[in-house]
Design a protein around this motif. Sequence first.
Motif, PDB file in Angstrom:
ATOM      1  N   ARG A 181       0.814  -1.232   0.000  1.00  0.00           N
ATOM      2  CA  ARG A 181       0.000   0.000   0.000  1.00  0.00           C
ATOM      3  C   ARG A 181       0.837   1.267   0.000  1.00  0.00           C
ATOM      4  O   ARG A 181       0.374   2.324  -0.406  1.00  0.00           O
ATOM      5  N   GLN A 182       2.095   1.161   0.462  1.00  0.00           N
ATOM      6  CA  GLN A 182       2.992   2.332   0.434  1.00  0.00           C
ATOM      7  C   GLN A 182       3.648   2.537  -0.926  1.00  0.00           C
ATOM      8  O   GLN A 182       4.232   3.582  -1.176  1.00  0.00           O
ATOM      9  N   ARG A 184       3.787   3.443  -4.480  1.00  0.00           N
ATOM     10  CA  ARG A 184       2.946   4.215  -5.387  1.00  0.00           C
ATOM     11  C   ARG A 184       3.503   4.205  -6.796  1.00  0.00           C
ATOM     12  O   ARG A 184       4.703   4.366  -6.983  1.00  0.00           O
ATOM     13  N   TRP A 187       4.402   9.021 -11.323  1.00  0.00           N
ATOM     14  CA  TRP A 187       3.519   9.779 -12.205  1.00  0.00           C
ATOM     15  C   TRP A 187       4.042   9.768 -13.639  1.00  0.00           C
ATOM     16  O   TRP A 187       5.250   9.720 -13.853  1.00  0.00           O
ATOM     17  N   GLN A 213      11.261   2.459  -3.848  1.00  0.00           N
ATOM     18  CA  GLN A 213      10.356   2.736  -2.717  1.00  0.00           C
ATOM     19  C   GLN A 213      10.387   1.585  -1.710  1.00  0.00           C
ATOM     20  O   GLN A 213      10.367   1.809  -0.502  1.00  0.00           O
ATOM     21  N   LYS A 285       0.315  -5.210  -8.353  1.00  0.00           N
ATOM     22  CA  LYS A 285      -0.195  -3.960  -8.924  1.00  0.00           C
ATOM     23  C   LYS A 285      -1.149  -4.221 -10.094  1.00  0.00           C
ATOM     24  O   LYS A 285      -1.747  -3.288 -10.622  1.00  0.00           O
TER      25      LYS A 285
END
Length: 290
Positions: A181-182, A184, A187, A213, A285
């Motif tokens: 969940r951390q 991401r 972008w 990450q 994911k």
Amino acid sequence: MSLYEILIDQWDSAAIRHRSPDALTALEQGHVLFMPRLKFATTPAEATLFTPAILGGAKNASYDPRTDRLGGTTLAGAEADRLRALMRRFSAAAADLVAALLPDYRGSVVQARASFRPAEIAGRATSWRKDDTRLHVDSFPATPSGGRRILRLFTNVNPEGRPRSWRIGGAFEPIARRYDRQLRMPWPGSARLLALVGVTKSPRSAYDALMLQLHDAMKADEEFQQRTEQTRIEFPAGTTWLAFTDEVSHAATAGQYQLEQTFLLPVAAMRDPDRSPLRVLERLKNRRLA
Ligand SMILES: [Fe+2]
């Protein structure tokens, strides 16, 4: 996680394959291939290189076997030539070993940079993100793997006979789930921007962004560092080990004088690609990441 022992004492031998028919399977299952009798020999003349003074401000001295160039050292002239000769010999031995031990990867595995690490790890002041005494999986900020596996060979060349101490954590998938969940998605456009401003040498794939990450999340998590299932291992001087360090969580807690060679392997060259961190993260994911 466990050590898979291979009792070879030569870097280049047709006998290696027959002594270790299950090496590739063990490696892909997340084990560390441990070769307690495989010593990398240095010469008496090379003793002058065994000091952290050769580093200047760098963490390691590096060597690129593709260009025969050194980095991270203040040595010049004949002393630089001496270090280059040692690194060239080590890189060639490491490539021979991987070719003999893992013949199925031949033609797919790519040799990247090697390093000489003459500084003591224990007590070295650094930021938490760069602190390799904390459990982590490897991910390179400047040189994205694009989903390829990071395979690393290490040999302890400590001249005083001191071991290299590691902690090794549990399996990759549960760790990835713990932090899912951390993690991401980057972008759109960030990969091109990072390459444009020179942060990365090639565009950073979504996989590389998530792995960085994960690397940071593990290191920043004090509870994980203290409580997660882990094994302490001391690699004696004169021993060699090989692991997928993008998958095997590891922390190097003490030791001085190590040689390391990095290899990159496309996931498609694995016997079981589903076990790769790329495929694990893609399942979490639910999309392609590289
Ligand atoms: Fe590492």
